[in-house]
Design an enzyme around this catalytic site. Structure first.
Site, mmCIF file in Angstrom:
data_model
loop_
_atom_site.group_PDB
_atom_site.id
_atom_site.type_symbol
_atom_site.label_atom_id
_atom_site.label_comp_id
_atom_site.label_asym_id
_atom_site.label_seq_id
_atom_site.Cartn_x
_atom_site.Cartn_y
_atom_site.Cartn_z
ATOM 1 C CD GLU A 125 -3.212 -0.789 0.585
ATOM 2 O OE1 GLU A 125 -3.316 0.308 -0.004
ATOM 3 O OE2 GLU A 125 -4.114 -1.654 0.613
ATOM 4 C CG HIS A 161 -6.470 -3.461 -5.701
ATOM 5 N ND1 HIS A 161 -7.071 -2.992 -4.560
ATOM 6 C CD2 HIS A 161 -6.947 -4.724 -5.889
ATOM 7 C CE1 HIS A 161 -7.882 -3.941 -4.084
ATOM 8 N NE2 HIS A 161 -7.817 -4.985 -4.862
HETATM 9 ZN ZN LIG Z 1 -6.161 -1.588 -3.383
#
Ligand SMILES: [Zn+2]
Length: 197
Positions: A125, A161
């Protein structure tokens, strides 16, 4: 006389990266037997979206976020998620799940012909706003972390993602500079998603 220093590894047992701040998340499980960890998945996150520097992401990944503290948090109340790594705007690195284990970052997903990418990927992240730009320090952090991961696991691919869950997810989005990452890593074009090369 001291001997020459032994070769050091940045990895600790279980796939914990020595130079990351370690904060164990309960949101993980074992990888399937024989999982081939050949994918790094990049995400973006900030809580509340667009606000940087707090500890809300660490709280989310350890099930300690106060859902009533912000209207946005009500929209995600109760979710149990994690990632292996979190790269702050200044490049500071946090780790929540050992890379030998399966973190909960991808959800329904498919890449390189295999579904459920949590099984066999490492999730990173980036502190940021979906679609917005990222900091040089974050690219520098990735330039160290991704090769380190690839020395411990047979990594062959990096994807966002948005690529592994198209239509459902948009992070990290168009503000992420894929050519910059590719140049920093020196990995072949085939390692990166079509359209980012
Ligand atoms: Zn994500």
């Amino acid at each position: 006389m001291a001997d020459a220093p032994a070769a050091t590894t940045p990895w600790q047992e279980g796939g914990w990266y020595a130079s990351a701040h370690r904060l164990a998340s309960p949101n993980f499980g074992p990888r399937p037997a024989g999982a081939c960890v050949d994918l790094i998945v990049l995400h973006s996150i900030s809580l509340p979206p667009g606000q940087y520097g707090g500890d809300e992401v660490q709280r989310l990944f350890t099930n300690r976020l106060d859902w009533s503290a912000h209207p946005y948090f009500e929209q995600i109340r109760g979710i149990e998620v994690s990632a292996h790594f979190y790269v702050r705007r200044d490049g500071t690195l946090w780790q929540f799940v050992g890379c030998d284990d399966r973190a909960w970052h991808a959800g329904a997903s498919c890449w390189r012909g295999r579904a459920d990418c949590n099984d066999d990927s490492v999730g990173i992240e980036l502190e940021g706003l979906e679609g917005g730009p990222f900091e040089p320090a974050q690219y520098e952090a990735l330039a160290h972390l991704c090769p380190a991961i690839a020395r411990r696991y047979p990594v062959r691919y990096v994807a966002g993602h948005e690529h592994i869950a198209p239509g459902r997810k948009q992070d990290p989005g168009p503000g992420f500079d894929w050519p910059r990452l590719r140049a920093a890593l020196g990995w072949p074009a085939e390692a990166f998603p079509p359209g980012t090369r």
